[in-house]
Design an enzyme around this catalytic site. Structure first.
Site, PDB file in Angstrom:
ATOM      1  N   ASN A   7       0.857  -1.188   0.000  1.00 20.34           N
ATOM      2  CA  ASN A   7       0.000   0.000   0.000  1.00 20.34           C
ATOM      3  C   ASN A   7       0.889   1.233   0.000  1.00 20.34           C
ATOM      4  O   ASN A   7       1.379   1.677   1.046  1.00 20.34           O
ATOM      5  CB  ASN A   7      -0.920  -0.019   1.220  1.00 20.34           C
ATOM      6  CG  ASN A   7      -1.932  -1.143   1.149  1.00 20.34           C
ATOM      7  OD1 ASN A   7      -2.911  -1.059   0.415  1.00 20.34           O
ATOM      8  ND2 ASN A   7      -1.680  -2.209   1.908  1.00 20.34           N
ATOM      9  N   GLU A   8       1.117   1.767  -1.171  1.00 23.25           N
ATOM     10  CA  GLU A   8       2.049   2.865  -1.360  1.00 23.25           C
ATOM     11  C   GLU A   8       1.420   4.203  -0.957  1.00 23.25           C
ATOM     12  O   GLU A   8       0.201   4.291  -0.740  1.00 23.25           O
ATOM     13  CB  GLU A   8       2.481   2.923  -2.828  1.00 23.25           C
ATOM     14  CG  GLU A   8       3.195   1.669  -3.324  1.00 23.25           C
ATOM     15  CD  GLU A   8       4.634   1.562  -2.821  1.00 23.25           C
ATOM     16  OE1 GLU A   8       4.999   2.293  -1.879  1.00 23.25           O
ATOM     17  OE2 GLU A   8       5.392   0.749  -3.374  1.00 23.25           O
ATOM     18  N   PRO A   9       2.236   5.266  -0.836  1.00 24.00           N
ATOM     19  CA  PRO A   9       1.679   6.594  -0.559  1.00 24.00           C
ATOM     20  C   PRO A   9       0.545   6.930  -1.517  1.00 24.00           C
ATOM     21  O   PRO A   9       0.645   6.705  -2.732  1.00 24.00           O
ATOM     22  CB  PRO A   9       2.884   7.512  -0.767  1.00 24.00           C
ATOM     23  CG  PRO A   9       4.057   6.665  -0.396  1.00 24.00           C
ATOM     24  CD  PRO A   9       3.707   5.293  -0.903  1.00 24.00           C
ATOM     25  N   SER A  13      -2.480   5.594  -0.840  1.00 26.81           N
ATOM     26  CA  SER A  13      -3.494   4.586  -0.533  1.00 26.81           C
ATOM     27  C   SER A  13      -4.462   5.123   0.518  1.00 26.81           C
ATOM     28  O   SER A  13      -4.064   5.842   1.433  1.00 26.81           O
ATOM     29  CB  SER A  13      -2.831   3.303  -0.014  1.00 26.81           C
ATOM     30  OG  SER A  13      -1.987   2.737  -0.980  1.00 26.81           O
ATOM     31  N   THR A  16      10.178   1.990  -3.714  1.00 33.22           N
ATOM     32  CA  THR A  16       9.965   0.577  -3.393  1.00 33.22           C
ATOM     33  C   THR A  16      10.663  -0.304  -4.410  1.00 33.22           C
ATOM     34  O   THR A  16      11.304  -1.301  -4.054  1.00 33.22           O
ATOM     35  CB  THR A  16       8.457   0.262  -3.372  1.00 33.22           C
ATOM     36  OG1 THR A  16       7.821   1.080  -2.388  1.00 33.22           O
ATOM     37  CG2 THR A  16       8.209  -1.201  -3.052  1.00 33.22           C
TER      38      THR A  16
END
Length: 644
Positions: free
Chosen positions: A163-165, A167, A182
């Site tokens: 869940n990346e920035p 999300s 990532t």
């Protein structure tokens, strides 16, 4: 840091409970024990334990401990159902980088879990079926009553799962695009960033927050900033881990390096009462000087009182006396004689005057850490007449581009043709290498011949760098520790064979000084393993007569630097020495311009080193001490406490 610093906390800036452990082994055993207690309780009640599992280096020690419990204590996994957080997409199950393979290698192949109870997102599902598959993954978890314990790591972007920035807290299992940071971090598994998938299937934030208990583990200096942001900052989609602040049963288990940016560690005096000691006073005064922009000797009682340090004045001494004490402490760390100044009073110097000519061993985890991190000190030690040995602990063969191998083997082929040498062998090897490299898949291990050539390339560069520092070939050593030689980015744990090599080498040299890498922010962990091997070897040598007069100095520089309050020896460099050090780093041509493993710092290693050395010197100057071009910094290892 001393444990008693944290004894008297009166308040906390953290919005999620956290526990600081001495090392990842201690934290991992705690998590494993918690899981095992729940499993045994559920077994007695005839119920299943539903575990949410994570991958990566962080949970490996937890899995190791669970395997040990299974083998030695009869812990059964027959009533366990697991759901993994995520998987790269696309990704075949059998690929070395797949999380399916990771979980089977590190846990499932070693326990008695029923294969049908294992759930890992499928990286091979057709793209048009992914959405339906993700919904079914959620439904399976819900049908079982939800996850009992969810294990989490955390990425430098603040991602949990993938869940990346950006999300949202309402997100569920889905296909996501990976952040460039990532993907950069993933190069340690895929060799190059180009081989890292752009997407992944991940459980969402909402999926994670439904777990009954969440344990997030984070280890190492590289995680310090994001841990502080997650525990002390506001909830924001730009750091998805902060959503965990809304979960009522989340705990963070972190080691001291990962905790280093937390207020209770960095500025414990702002949390509550502390036990003041020399180290902590130095940290407070340096912080106060930097915060106010005043040199140490100009700090006033008002500065102390208005910045939360009135307790220090009340309990310890006057501002004037404290200023003098800390100024002198820092002044005494500065020396142009890293091997000790002969025929001088050494009571206020970081190193002993005698023996005047010392035997010195510089350990370099990779073939370039010596010149990057302490190239100027290396030069000084040689020029001041010490017997300096440099020992390269690993071959570093993984960090060489394939095109460099082709270039070198073609050079050999041309030499053979030009001078009428036996060309057939070189030409055959060139064909074999080209054939392999043309068919090589992303992340695939090199064939033995390619690895050997890459090692030769780095050996040649290491000799060049060491010669620039003044070392002769008789004092350049290549240890090639076995733990590194897996052919993969993932390495074996330090073993007795590694320790034996270092112990025998040290026992032969019998050094008065050892220099080793304490730069444990190295994202690939090689520095930590290399230091562990040195410390284990020294433990076996501690009864030797020569060892009783042996000091160990730890350097940093490739990945981060010591704080001013930590430094115990600072070696100033002249402008000419800075340029000579740069030349030594330039000898490592395979690491220039675009190193295979640059980490999150886009600067070349020579730029990082110069910038950090200059910043250290500038910080000393801002504190009111002499102005130098650059400084290399060291911390002494304390054998009596086995700590810095």
């Amino acid at each position: 840091m001393e444990k008693d610093i944290l004894k008297y906390q009166l308040r906390s800036f953290e919005k999620i409970p956290s526990q600081i452990y001495e090392d990842k082994e201690e934290a991992s055993k705690h998590v494993a024990k918690t899981i095992s207690l729940l499993m045994r309780q559920k077994q007695q009640e005839g119920e299943y334990t539903i575990l949410g599992l994570a991958t990566g280096s962080t949970p490996i020690k937890v899995y190791d401990e669970l395997i040990r419990m299974h083998r030695e204590e009869g812990l059964s996994f027959k009533n366990v159902i697991t759901f993994n957080l995520d998987e790269y997409y696309p990704m075949r199950k059998g690929d070395d980088q797949s999380y399916w393979k990771f979980m089977h290698d590190h846990l499932f192949n070693h326990i008695d879990i029923d294969p049908k109870n294992i759930h890992i997102p499928d990286g091979e599902i057709p793209i048009d079926q992914v959405e339906e598959y993700c919904q079914e993954y959620e439904e399976k978890i819900e049908a079982l009553g939800g996850i009992d314990i969810q294990l989490l790591g955390i990425g430098r972007t603040g991602h949990i799962g993938f869940n990346e920035p950006g999300s949202w807290d309402s997100s569920r299992t889905r296909l996501v695009k990976l952040d460039h940071l990532t993907r950069q971090d993933a190069t340690k598994s895929f060799i190059t960033k180009d081989n890292v998938p752009y997407r992944a299937i991940t459980m969402g934030i909402a999926s994670i927050l439904k777990a009954k208990a969440i344990y997030l583990m984070a280890f190492g200096q590289a995680k310090a900033e994001v841990i502080a942001q997650t525990l002390e900052g506001p909830i924001t989609a730009s750091c998805p881990a902060t959503y965990l602040q809304n979960h009522s049963n989340t705990r963070f288990l972190i080691d001291r390096p990962a905790a280093s940016e937390l207020t209770k560690v960095k500025k414990p005096w702002s949390v509550g009462l502390v036990n003041w000691n020399d180290k902590l006073i130095c940290r407070a005064v340096v912080w106060l000087s930097m915060k106010t922009g005043k040199p140490i000797l100009k700090l006033t009682e008002e500065d102390y009182n208005t910045n939360g340090l009135s307790d220090l004045i009340l309990e310890y001494d006057t501002a004037y006396n404290i200023n003098i004490q800390i100024f002198n402490r820092l002044q005494h760390t500065i020396t142009g004689w890293p091997g000790g100044k002969p025929n001088s009073d050494d009571s206020q110097r970081p190193e002993r005057a005698e023996p005047a000519k010392k035997r010195v061993v510089i350990f370099s985890p990779h073939p370039d850490d010596d010149v990057i991190s302490m190239g100027g000190t290396f030069i000084r030690l040689v020029e001041q007449g010490h017997e300096v040995h440099v020992a390269y602990q690993t071959s570093g063969n993984l960090a060489v581009h394939d095109h460099d191998v082709q270039r070198f083997i073609e050079f050999i082929d041309d030499i053979a043709e030009e001078y009428g040498l036996d060309q057939e062998v070189a030409h055959n090897q060139l064909e074999k290498i080209n054939k392999f490299l043309e068919s090589k898949k992303g992340g695939e291990s090199d064939m033995d011949l390619v690895r050997e050539i890459k090692g030769m390339i780095r050996r040649g560069e290491a000799r060049g760098g060491a010669r620039i520092a003044g070392a002769d070939d008789d004092h350049i050593h290549f240890l090639d520790l076995p733990f590194y030689e897996t052919g993969k980015v993932s390495k074996k744990p330090v073993g007795q064979e590694d320790v034996d090599i270092i112990r025998d080498f040290l026992d032969e040299i019998k050094p008065h000084q050892i220099y080793a890498a304490g730069d444990l922010a190295d994202p690939h962990g090689t520095h930590k393993v290399c230091l562990d091997a040195i410390l284990l070897a020294c433990e076996e040598l501690k009864e030797e007569s020569w060892f009783k007069d042996c000091w160990l100095w730890l350097y940093r520089g490739a990945w981060h630097e010591w704080g001013i309050d930590e430094i115990e020896m600072a070696v100033p460099l002249s402008p000419d020495e800075v340029l000579r050090k740069r030349t030594g780093i330039f000898m490592h041509q395979s690491q220039k311009d675009r190193a295979p493993f640059p980490g999150n710092d886009k600067r070349e290693f020579w730029q990082r080193a110069e910038d950090r050395n200059k910043e250290t010197a500038d910080e000393y100057n801002r504190l009111g001490l002499a102005e130098y071009e650059a400084m290399e910094a060291f911390v002494k290892w304390k054998w009596e406490t086995n700590s810095i």
